[in-house]
Design a protein around this motif. Structure first.
Motif, PDB file in Angstrom:
ATOM      1  N   HIS A  16      -9.634  11.648  -6.320  1.00  0.00           N
ATOM      2  CA  HIS A  16     -10.893  10.960  -6.608  1.00  0.00           C
ATOM      3  C   HIS A  16     -11.545  10.482  -5.310  1.00  0.00           C
ATOM      4  N   ARG A  17     -11.590  11.356  -4.309  1.00  0.00           N
ATOM      5  CA  ARG A  17     -12.111  10.946  -3.004  1.00  0.00           C
ATOM      6  C   ARG A  17     -13.622  11.134  -2.881  1.00  0.00           C
ATOM      7  N   GLY A  18     -14.212  12.029  -3.653  1.00  0.00           N
ATOM      8  CA  GLY A  18     -15.672  12.131  -3.627  1.00  0.00           C
ATOM      9  C   GLY A  18     -16.245  12.988  -2.507  1.00  0.00           C
ATOM     10  N   SER A  22      -7.167   7.648  -6.703  1.00  0.00           N
ATOM     11  CA  SER A  22      -6.132   7.619  -7.746  1.00  0.00           C
ATOM     12  C   SER A  22      -4.758   7.200  -7.231  1.00  0.00           C
ATOM     13  N   PHE A  23      -4.554   7.270  -5.901  1.00  0.00           N
ATOM     14  CA  PHE A  23      -3.230   6.939  -5.354  1.00  0.00           C
ATOM     15  C   PHE A  23      -3.124   5.489  -4.892  1.00  0.00           C
ATOM     16  N   CYS A  24      -4.236   4.751  -4.887  1.00  0.00           N
ATOM     17  CA  CYS A  24      -4.313   3.536  -4.069  1.00  0.00           C
ATOM     18  C   CYS A  24      -4.258   2.234  -4.873  1.00  0.00           C
ATOM     19  N   GLY A  36     -12.662  -3.908   7.074  1.00  0.00           N
ATOM     20  CA  GLY A  36     -13.003  -3.765   5.657  1.00  0.00           C
ATOM     21  C   GLY A  36     -12.367  -2.469   5.167  1.00  0.00           C
ATOM     22  N   GLN A  37     -12.113  -2.357   3.877  1.00  0.00           N
ATOM     23  CA  GLN A  37     -11.504  -1.121   3.358  1.00  0.00           C
ATOM     24  C   GLN A  37     -12.493   0.027   3.399  1.00  0.00           C
ATOM     25  N   ASN A  38     -13.782  -0.313   3.351  1.00  0.00           N
ATOM     26  CA  ASN A  38     -14.807   0.721   3.351  1.00  0.00           C
ATOM     27  C   ASN A  38     -16.054   0.113   3.987  1.00  0.00           C
ATOM     28  N   ALA A  74      -7.431   9.673  11.930  1.00  0.00           N
ATOM     29  CA  ALA A  74      -7.543   9.710  10.460  1.00  0.00           C
ATOM     30  C   ALA A  74      -6.201   9.392   9.803  1.00  0.00           C
ATOM     31  N   ASP A  75      -6.242   9.202   8.490  1.00  0.00           N
ATOM     32  CA  ASP A  75      -5.033   9.090   7.669  1.00  0.00           C
ATOM     33  C   ASP A  75      -4.927  10.347   6.820  1.00  0.00           C
ATOM     34  N   VAL A  76      -3.695  10.765   6.555  1.00  0.00           N
ATOM     35  CA  VAL A  76      -3.483  11.920   5.689  1.00  0.00           C
ATOM     36  C   VAL A  76      -2.227  11.685   4.844  1.00  0.00           C
ATOM     37  N   VAL A 127       0.821  -1.207   0.000  1.00  0.00           N
ATOM     38  CA  VAL A 127       0.000   0.000   0.000  1.00  0.00           C
ATOM     39  C   VAL A 127       0.862   1.266   0.000  1.00  0.00           C
ATOM     40  N   ARG A 128       1.905   1.292   0.814  1.00  0.00           N
ATOM     41  CA  ARG A 128       2.729   2.508   0.896  1.00  0.00           C
ATOM     42  C   ARG A 128       4.217   2.257   0.776  1.00  0.00           C
ATOM     43  N   GLU A 129       4.666   1.099   1.302  1.00  0.00           N
ATOM     44  CA  GLU A 129       6.107   0.935   1.443  1.00  0.00           C
ATOM     45  C   GLU A 129       6.779   0.626   0.112  1.00  0.00           C
ATOM     46  N   PHE A 163       1.352  10.084   5.984  1.00  0.00           N
ATOM     47  CA  PHE A 163       2.246   9.435   5.020  1.00  0.00           C
ATOM     48  C   PHE A 163       2.680  10.407   3.930  1.00  0.00           C
ATOM     49  N   LYS A 164       3.919  10.191   3.449  1.00  0.00           N
ATOM     50  CA  LYS A 164       4.350  10.904   2.237  1.00  0.00           C
ATOM     51  C   LYS A 164       3.763  10.141   1.064  1.00  0.00           C
ATOM     52  N   TYR A 165       3.254  10.855   0.096  1.00  0.00           N
ATOM     53  CA  TYR A 165       2.728  10.173  -1.093  1.00  0.00           C
ATOM     54  C   TYR A 165       3.836   9.363  -1.755  1.00  0.00           C
ATOM     55  N   SER A 166       3.513   8.108  -2.099  1.00  0.00           N
ATOM     56  CA  SER A 166       4.471   7.342  -2.901  1.00  0.00           C
ATOM     57  C   SER A 166       3.721   6.695  -4.065  1.00  0.00           C
ATOM     58  N   PRO A 167       4.228   6.892  -5.281  1.00  0.00           N
ATOM     59  CA  PRO A 167       3.500   6.373  -6.443  1.00  0.00           C
ATOM     60  C   PRO A 167       3.428   4.846  -6.421  1.00  0.00           C
ATOM     61  N   LEU A 192     -11.460   8.051  10.413  1.00  0.00           N
ATOM     62  CA  LEU A 192     -12.084   8.581   9.205  1.00  0.00           C
ATOM     63  C   LEU A 192     -11.039   9.332   8.359  1.00  0.00           C
ATOM     64  N   PRO A 193     -10.309   8.575   7.530  1.00  0.00           N
ATOM     65  CA  PRO A 193      -9.215   9.196   6.770  1.00  0.00           C
ATOM     66  C   PRO A 193      -9.708  10.341   5.892  1.00  0.00           C
ATOM     67  N   PHE A 194      -8.978  11.480   5.929  1.00  0.00           N
ATOM     68  CA  PHE A 194      -9.395  12.599   5.065  1.00  0.00           C
ATOM     69  C   PHE A 194      -8.422  12.798   3.911  1.00  0.00           C
ATOM     70  N   GLN A 195      -7.196  12.357   4.064  1.00  0.00           N
ATOM     71  CA  GLN A 195      -6.136  12.347   3.032  1.00  0.00           C
ATOM     72  C   GLN A 195      -5.609  13.732   2.687  1.00  0.00           C
ATOM     73  N   SER A 196      -6.480  14.730   2.553  1.00  0.00           N
ATOM     74  CA  SER A 196      -6.013  16.097   2.265  1.00  0.00           C
ATOM     75  C   SER A 196      -7.115  17.074   2.665  1.00  0.00           C
TER      76      SER A 196
HETATM   77  N1  SAM Z   1      -9.864   2.570   2.718  1.00  0.00           N
HETATM   78  C1  SAM Z   1      -9.289   3.551   3.523  1.00  0.00           C
HETATM   79  C2  SAM Z   1      -9.789   4.937   3.076  1.00  0.00           C
HETATM   80  O1  SAM Z   1     -10.222   5.089   1.986  1.00  0.00           O
HETATM   81  O2  SAM Z   1      -9.699   5.851   3.813  1.00  0.00           O
HETATM   82  C3  SAM Z   1      -7.784   3.553   3.472  1.00  0.00           C
HETATM   83  C4  SAM Z   1      -7.077   2.296   3.276  1.00  0.00           C
HETATM   84  S1  SAM Z   1      -5.405   2.430   2.751  1.00  0.00           S
HETATM   85  C5  SAM Z   1      -5.079   0.769   2.711  1.00  0.00           C
HETATM   86  C6  SAM Z   1      -4.598   3.061   4.183  1.00  0.00           C
HETATM   87  C7  SAM Z   1      -3.968   4.396   4.025  1.00  0.00           C
HETATM   88  O3  SAM Z   1      -2.760   4.310   3.316  1.00  0.00           O
HETATM   89  C8  SAM Z   1      -4.758   5.420   3.252  1.00  0.00           C
HETATM   90  O4  SAM Z   1      -5.767   6.004   4.032  1.00  0.00           O
HETATM   91  C9  SAM Z   1      -3.720   6.413   2.815  1.00  0.00           C
HETATM   92  O5  SAM Z   1      -3.563   7.454   3.749  1.00  0.00           O
HETATM   93  C10 SAM Z   1      -2.453   5.567   2.758  1.00  0.00           C
HETATM   94  N2  SAM Z   1      -2.013   5.365   1.375  1.00  0.00           N
HETATM   95  C11 SAM Z   1      -2.601   4.582   0.444  1.00  0.00           C
HETATM   96  N3  SAM Z   1      -1.942   4.677  -0.715  1.00  0.00           N
HETATM   97  C12 SAM Z   1      -0.916   5.538  -0.520  1.00  0.00           C
HETATM   98  C13 SAM Z   1       0.116   6.050  -1.352  1.00  0.00           C
HETATM   99  N4  SAM Z   1       0.217   5.709  -2.624  1.00  0.00           N
HETATM  100  N5  SAM Z   1       1.011   6.916  -0.804  1.00  0.00           N
HETATM  101  C14 SAM Z   1       0.922   7.265   0.488  1.00  0.00           C
HETATM  102  N6  SAM Z   1      -0.039   6.828   1.310  1.00  0.00           N
HETATM  103  C15 SAM Z   1      -0.951   5.964   0.821  1.00  0.00           C
END
Ligand code: SAM
Ligand code: SF4
Length: 479
Positions: free
Chosen positions: A300-302, A186-188, A224-226, A326-328, A74-76, A358-362, A286-290
């Motif tokens: 594409h978070r909606g 779009s990042f996931c 669950g993821q959602n 939350a996650d960001v 997912v991130r690493e 987290f730092k964004y990672s493609p 409740l992840p907000f991401q940004s």
């Molecule tokens: N389903 C959850 C949601 O939509 O909020 C999140 C599940 S995801 C497996 C866990 C977290 O990893 C995400 O909320 C996001 O913050 C982080 N994450 C996912 N893809 C990432 C990426 N490409 N770069 C950095 N962080 C990422």
């Protein structure tokens, strides 16, 4: 494709496996797990399946007949981690003939390529192939064949519970209620490596939780993821909050948690559940991401920053004692200074108990990986440090607000720091250490908070007769 290894998952049954099970001496498995709760739970499921075969867990890879590396992408930088773990265990293969397998997201993504690149790797187990683990292993043990199974299962067999047969020594347990995701942020990478959203039937989930409660589990975390999307595609008509209501009735179970909710789908019904259901802990992740609408759109978070804040207001109104986490992500492509400021503004407004940042990672194959306007690594790092610094202060302040208050704590076991201390969690999911003994494990006790630290609380057990000041909703003290 490796011939028959790719056959559909539903064509293999456990009955077949058991009827051909060879009589063998007990063996040992070592599982190395990376990533999220979902992966931790998958490792536990693999372990239970292997226990009913002829394997016991070992914490020492040198003692293991089977080593499984359960990966997360997912991130690493997952491939790097996998190859380095495999490199570490190569000598065990050479010296003891240890069977080595890779499971999880990287296995799903890389498939056969992993077998091609690592000649001493025996097994690649995709995210839907966990129930097949004993059969795959048997194949390796009997024929020495190397196996790879990465088909997506259309029948939901991969979601079936693997139940413990005897009482468990754990107070808490994860329960998968759904897998996969249809959101395609779009990042996931999740929809690509875990497949499309699929819910388990409420009957199966109910039976699993009932069984766990009978085996001594006091708290379940529904995974669950959602989770808000729970029920989609099932024959029965059931929403996530209705599922919670049913689970709330299970005898012996003391607490319910869940993760993760998507802000877009958070329903009024679920918000109300926090004030209605006694066993549902007052905590929502409740992840907000940004906090920037421009970035949220590109992700594409909606939802927008404003609609997210509105939902938070409704949650706080329905349940004033709720803990919010939350996650960001910082440094998403196109994130400018003003977008980052919006993120900081959102977190200052909400005052989360804690944040996973987290730092964004493609991620290979996702849409955002193609976006051009990348943020420089050192800018990402700088933004992450600023954000984490602010959150550190908020978290400490939130913890300090609890000093002097009495919290309901579910005792989980001995503290790592001292033999005299026990450790447990509040309903808001904060760690509390306090003096006590092992007889308290699995019990709900009232603890007065005496000192707050950045990542935990110190407390002392108090009398159940003390006037309840905050989260003491269950009032089933049994020590
Ligand atoms: N389903 C959850 C949601 O939509 O909020 C999140 C599940 S995801 C497996 C866990 C977290 O990893 C995400 O909320 C996001 O913050 C982080 N994450 C996912 N893809 C990432 C990426 N490409 N770069 C950095 N962080 C990422
Ligand atoms: Fe990934 Fe978005 Fe699905 Fe969460 S909702 S798992 S971030 S695609």
């Amino acid at each position: 494709m490796r011939g028959t290894q790719k056959k559909a998952l539903d064509s293999i049954t456990f009955a077949k496996l058991n009827s051909h099970k060879p009589v063998v001496m007990e063996k040992h498995v070592y599982i190395e797990t990376y990533g999220c709760q979902m992966n931790e739970h998958d490792s536990e499921r693999m372990l239970r399946l292997l226990e009913s075969y002829h394997y016991q867990e070992t914490k020492d890879p040198k003692q293991a007949d089977l080593i499984l590396i359960n990966t997360c992408s997912v991130r690493e930088k997952p491939e790097h981690k996998v190859y380095s773990a495999l490199g570490r265990y190569k000598w065990l293969k050479e010296k003891r003939g240890t069977i080595i397998g890779v499971a999880g997201c990287v296995a799903q993504q890389e498939g056969d390529k992993l077998l091609d690149r690592v000649p001493y790797l025996d097994m690649v187990i995709g995210t839907h192939a966990i129930p097949m683990l004993p059969q795959l292993l048997q194949k390796i043990e009997v024929s020495g064949e190397r196996v790879c199974e990465t088909s997506f299962d259309q029948n939901g067999k991969y979601l079936e519970a693997v139940l413990p047969e005897k009482p468990v020594d754990k107070v808490k347990s994860y329960v998968t209620i759904m897998q996969g995701c249809d959101h395609f942020c779009s990042f996931c990478i999740v929809p690509y490596v875990r497949g499309r959203e699929k819910s388990r039937s409420s009957r199966e989930i109910f039976e699993e939780v009932k069984h766990l409660a009978k085996m001594g589990v006091k708290e379940v975390c529904l995974l669950g993821q959602n989770v808000n999307g729970y029920g989609k595609g099932l024959e029965e008509e059931i929403s996530f909050s209705e599922l919670l209501e049913r689970i709330n009735e299970i005898e012996g179970l003391q607490r319910i948690r869940f993760t993760t909710s998507h802000p877009k789908d958070l329903s009024g019904e679920l918000i109300q559940a926090f004030s209605k259901l006694k066993k549902l802990c007052e905590h929502i992740h409740l992840p907000f991401q940004s906090g920037s609408d421009k970035i949220l759109k590109a992700m594409h978070r909606g939802y927008t920053k404003e609609s997210y804040l509105e939902k938070i207001d409704r949650v706080k109104k329905a349940c004033p004692s709720i803990a919010l986490t939350a996650d960001v992500i910082v440094g998403f492509p196109g994130e400018e200074e003003k977008d980052f400021e919006e993120t900081l503004d959102l977190m200052r407004k909400v005052q989360f108990e804690d944040l996973f940042s987290f730092k964004y990672s493609p991620r290979k194959g996702t849409r955002a990986a193609q976006f051009q306007d990348k943020v420089e690594e050192k800018v990402k790092q700088n933004r992450l440090s600023i954000l984490q610094g602010i959150q550190k202060e908020i978290t400490l302040q939130k913890n300090q607000e609890l000093e002097g208050r009495v919290e309901e704590v579910l005792v989980e076991g001995q503290s790592k720091q001292s033999d005299q201390d026990m450790t447990g969690r509040t309903r808001s999911n904060k760690i509390v250490n306090f003096e006590g003994d092992l007889s308290l494990v699995g019990k709900l006790v009232p603890v007065r908070i005496t000192k707050a630290y950045p990542h935990s609380l110190r407390g002392e057990i108090t009398s159940a007769q003390d006037p309840p000041i905050c989260n003491l909703r269950s009032a089933i003290y049994n020590f």
